[in-house]
Design a protein around this motif. Structure first.
Motif, PDB file in Angstrom:
ATOM      1  N   LEU A  36      38.552  31.869  68.018  1.00  0.00           N
ATOM      2  CA  LEU A  36      39.755  31.832  67.188  1.00  0.00           C
ATOM      3  C   LEU A  36      40.776  32.890  67.591  1.00  0.00           C
ATOM      4  N   MET A  37      40.370  33.851  68.434  1.00  0.00           N
ATOM      5  CA  MET A  37      41.351  34.804  68.950  1.00  0.00           C
ATOM      6  C   MET A  37      42.484  34.083  69.662  1.00  0.00           C
ATOM      7  N   ARG A  38      42.193  32.889  70.169  1.00  0.00           N
ATOM      8  CA  ARG A  38      43.210  32.108  70.883  1.00  0.00           C
ATOM      9  C   ARG A  38      44.127  31.343  69.928  1.00  0.00           C
ATOM     10  N   GLU A  39      43.800  31.342  68.624  1.00  0.00           N
ATOM     11  CA  GLU A  39      44.560  30.536  67.661  1.00  0.00           C
ATOM     12  C   GLU A  39      44.962  31.368  66.451  1.00  0.00           C
ATOM     13  N   PRO A  40      45.795  32.375  66.653  1.00  0.00           N
ATOM     14  CA  PRO A  40      46.152  33.255  65.528  1.00  0.00           C
ATOM     15  C   PRO A  40      46.802  32.530  64.362  1.00  0.00           C
ATOM     16  N   GLU A  41      47.562  31.479  64.637  1.00  0.00           N
ATOM     17  CA  GLU A  41      48.214  30.772  63.531  1.00  0.00           C
ATOM     18  C   GLU A  41      47.195  30.018  62.683  1.00  0.00           C
ATOM     19  N   LEU A  42      46.145  29.490  63.301  1.00  0.00           N
ATOM     20  CA  LEU A  42      45.087  28.841  62.535  1.00  0.00           C
ATOM     21  C   LEU A  42      44.352  29.876  61.691  1.00  0.00           C
ATOM     22  N   VAL A  43      44.070  31.021  62.269  1.00  0.00           N
ATOM     23  CA  VAL A  43      43.415  32.085  61.501  1.00  0.00           C
ATOM     24  C   VAL A  43      44.292  32.480  60.318  1.00  0.00           C
ATOM     25  N   ALA A  44      45.591  32.550  60.539  1.00  0.00           N
ATOM     26  CA  ALA A  44      46.512  32.894  59.457  1.00  0.00           C
ATOM     27  C   ALA A  44      46.447  31.855  58.335  1.00  0.00           C
ATOM     28  N   ARG A  45      46.369  30.590  58.683  1.00  0.00           N
ATOM     29  CA  ARG A  45      46.269  29.544  57.645  1.00  0.00           C
ATOM     30  C   ARG A  45      44.965  29.680  56.867  1.00  0.00           C
ATOM     31  N   CYS A  46      43.903  30.042  57.574  1.00  0.00           N
ATOM     32  CA  CYS A  46      42.619  30.243  56.902  1.00  0.00           C
ATOM     33  C   CYS A  46      42.702  31.408  55.917  1.00  0.00           C
ATOM     34  N   VAL A  47      43.308  32.497  56.357  1.00  0.00           N
ATOM     35  CA  VAL A  47      43.457  33.663  55.480  1.00  0.00           C
ATOM     36  C   VAL A  47      44.307  33.318  54.270  1.00  0.00           C
ATOM     37  N   ALA A  48      45.424  32.660  54.501  1.00  0.00           N
ATOM     38  CA  ALA A  48      46.325  32.312  53.396  1.00  0.00           C
ATOM     39  C   ALA A  48      45.623  31.404  52.384  1.00  0.00           C
ATOM     40  N   ALA A  49      44.827  30.470  52.881  1.00  0.00           N
ATOM     41  CA  ALA A  49      44.124  29.551  51.981  1.00  0.00           C
ATOM     42  C   ALA A  49      43.116  30.304  51.120  1.00  0.00           C
ATOM     43  N   MET A  50      42.412  31.254  51.707  1.00  0.00           N
ATOM     44  CA  MET A  50      41.443  32.032  50.933  1.00  0.00           C
ATOM     45  C   MET A  50      42.145  32.958  49.937  1.00  0.00           C
ATOM     46  N   LYS A  51      43.213  33.600  50.387  1.00  0.00           N
ATOM     47  CA  LYS A  51      43.946  34.502  49.509  1.00  0.00           C
ATOM     48  C   LYS A  51      44.493  33.776  48.279  1.00  0.00           C
ATOM     49  N   ALA A  52      44.800  32.506  48.436  1.00  0.00           N
ATOM     50  CA  ALA A  52      45.397  31.742  47.336  1.00  0.00           C
ATOM     51  C   ALA A  52      44.419  31.472  46.205  1.00  0.00           C
ATOM     52  N   VAL A  53      43.116  31.614  46.457  1.00  0.00           N
ATOM     53  CA  VAL A  53      42.140  31.201  45.441  1.00  0.00           C
ATOM     54  C   VAL A  53      41.223  32.324  44.976  1.00  0.00           C
ATOM     55  N   VAL A  54      41.324  33.521  45.576  1.00  0.00           N
ATOM     56  CA  VAL A  54      40.452  34.628  45.155  1.00  0.00           C
ATOM     57  C   VAL A  54      41.282  35.860  44.827  1.00  0.00           C
ATOM     58  N   ASP A  55      40.714  36.709  43.997  1.00  0.00           N
ATOM     59  CA  ASP A  55      41.378  37.956  43.640  1.00  0.00           C
ATOM     60  C   ASP A  55      40.813  39.164  44.386  1.00  0.00           C
ATOM     61  N   VAL A  56      39.694  38.974  45.103  1.00  0.00           N
ATOM     62  CA  VAL A  56      39.109  40.071  45.869  1.00  0.00           C
ATOM     63  C   VAL A  56      39.781  40.145  47.242  1.00  0.00           C
ATOM     64  N   PRO A  57      39.662  41.268  47.942  1.00  0.00           N
ATOM     65  CA  PRO A  57      40.274  41.374  49.266  1.00  0.00           C
ATOM     66  C   PRO A  57      39.735  40.327  50.241  1.00  0.00           C
ATOM     67  N   VAL A  58      40.623  39.842  51.089  1.00  0.00           N
ATOM     68  CA  VAL A  58      40.270  38.959  52.197  1.00  0.00           C
ATOM     69  C   VAL A  58      40.595  39.714  53.478  1.00  0.00           C
ATOM     70  N   THR A  59      39.594  39.859  54.335  1.00  0.00           N
ATOM     71  CA  THR A  59      39.758  40.652  55.553  1.00  0.00           C
ATOM     72  C   THR A  59      39.336  39.830  56.762  1.00  0.00           C
ATOM     73  N   VAL A  60      39.639  40.361  57.940  1.00  0.00           N
ATOM     74  CA  VAL A  60      39.308  39.689  59.204  1.00  0.00           C
ATOM     75  C   VAL A  60      38.583  40.683  60.101  1.00  0.00           C
ATOM     76  N   LYS A  61      37.527  40.211  60.752  1.00  0.00           N
ATOM     77  CA  LYS A  61      36.841  40.999  61.770  1.00  0.00           C
ATOM     78  C   LYS A  61      37.007  40.281  63.102  1.00  0.00           C
ATOM     79  N   CYS A  62      37.567  40.957  64.097  1.00  0.00           N
ATOM     80  CA  CYS A  62      37.929  40.303  65.347  1.00  0.00           C
ATOM     81  C   CYS A  62      37.525  41.145  66.545  1.00  0.00           C
TER      82      CYS A  62
END
Length: 331
Positions: free
Chosen positions: A110-136
């Motif tokens: 997924l390092m090759r697809e930053p925009e897809l990773v961004a969509r994944c993060v945004a989708a998770m952030k929209a439904v949870v109140d806890v921090p959403v982080t990325v390990k890369c």
């Protein structure tokens, strides 16, 4: 959303290692470090046995679940389930180089697809109140880390990621095994340090090749947090110094009898529920490196815990082989 907690030290997510029994041991040694689960695939959360996959002891807090996946909708559903289960953080794996992960189109590829990773993060952030982080990683294969890492950082931070944990190596998806990917690609700590300089108001944590708390303290001069991996597993006793040396808590002697009794009680509860003793003891063999009696300690745990009828008394026997009074002096 509150500021991401200042987790100065975390125990890395490690497949086949950082299960609930390992985390219970680690939490008995440090109250302040952030603990990570093994990576759990989003599809497994949606369709699997939740208690087996997500169950944890309340003492493990703060504890983060690492998810694997690349489908924003599935990751969002899995993140919501995990947050409702009580996890303190949801982390997206963008660093694992295993063949199984690549075949699922997630992890380091997924390092090759930053925009897809961004969509994944945004989708998770929209439904949870806890921090959403990325390990890369800092990049994969022929990528230039000078452009690949900032590109991923910008994408996920714009999407709302609360923190970025960076394993300071490339992952070579072609030509290296997952094991080789943990050692062979050269470490580039300076690249992660520069990322922190580029994003001074964002939590940036570093991972990779850190072997002791002296190195942790050196990294903390440059970044916000440090992740310990294999060192924490193979030499778990060093975690007993974390709260004092890394977090500034009072430097008090460790009462190893309390830890012994806690592990015995934990093992007994696990066995009552149908588990085996060695599910617990296999994570304990890294205690007491360099202390007289450590070899016998390991022998007892490794051989006696798999015998028919073995119970928590094996843990007491193993601790009895070590001069507990000498351990704090050795530390």
């Amino acid at each position: 959303m509150p500021e991401y907690p200042k987790y100065r030290l975390a125990i890395a997510p490690m497949m086949d290692w950082t299960d609930r029994h390992c985390r219970f041991l680690h939490r008995s040694l440090t109250k302040r470090a952030l603990l990570y689960t093994e990576m759990v695939v989003a599809d497994a959360v949606l369709h699997g046995d939740l208690e087996r996959l997500l169950g944890f002891d309340a003492c493990e807090h703060p504890v983060a679940l690492q998810l694997g996946g690349s489908d924003p909708e599935k990751l969002a559903k899995a993140a919501k389930i995990a947050a409702d289960y009580g996890y303190d953080e949801i982390n997206l794996n963008v660093g694992c180089p295993s063949d199984r992960v690549q075949s699922g189109a997630f992890g380091a590829c997924l390092m090759r697809e930053p925009e897809l990773v961004a969509r994944c993060v945004a989708a998770m952030k929209a439904v949870v109140d806890v921090p959403v982080t990325v390990k890369c990683r800092i990049g994969v294969d022929e990528q230039d880390p000078e452009t690949a890492l900032p590109a991923l950082a910008v994408a996920v931070l714009d999407a709302g990621a609360d923190a970025l944990w960076v394993h300071a190596r490339k992952a070579w998806l072609e030509g290296l095994s997952p094991k080789e990917n943990r050692d062979v690609p050269p470490l580039d700590y300076d690249r992660v340090y520069r990322l922190k300089q580029e994003f001074p108001n964002v939590f940036i944590g570093i991972n990779g090749g850190v072997v002791d708390l002296n190195q942790v303290l050196e990294h903390l001069n440059h970044v916000d947090g440090v992740m310990l991996g294999r060192a924490a597993y193979h030499n778990a006793s060093l975690l007993a110094e974390v709260d004092a040396r890394i977090y500034g808590e009072p430097d008090l002697p460790v009462d190893w009898t309390v830890i012994r009794d806690a592990m015995m009680a934990h093992a007994e509860a696990h066995m009552v529920s149908g588990g085996r003793l060695n599910h617990v003891t296999r994570h304990m063999v890294g205690l007491f490196q360099g202390v007289p009696g450590a070899r016998r300690f390991r022998q007892i745990l490794s051989t006696e815990s798999v015998r028919k009828g073995a119970g928590p008394e094996v843990i007491a026997e193993a601790f009895g082989a070590v001069d507990l009074s000498a351990i704090n002096e050795a530390a």
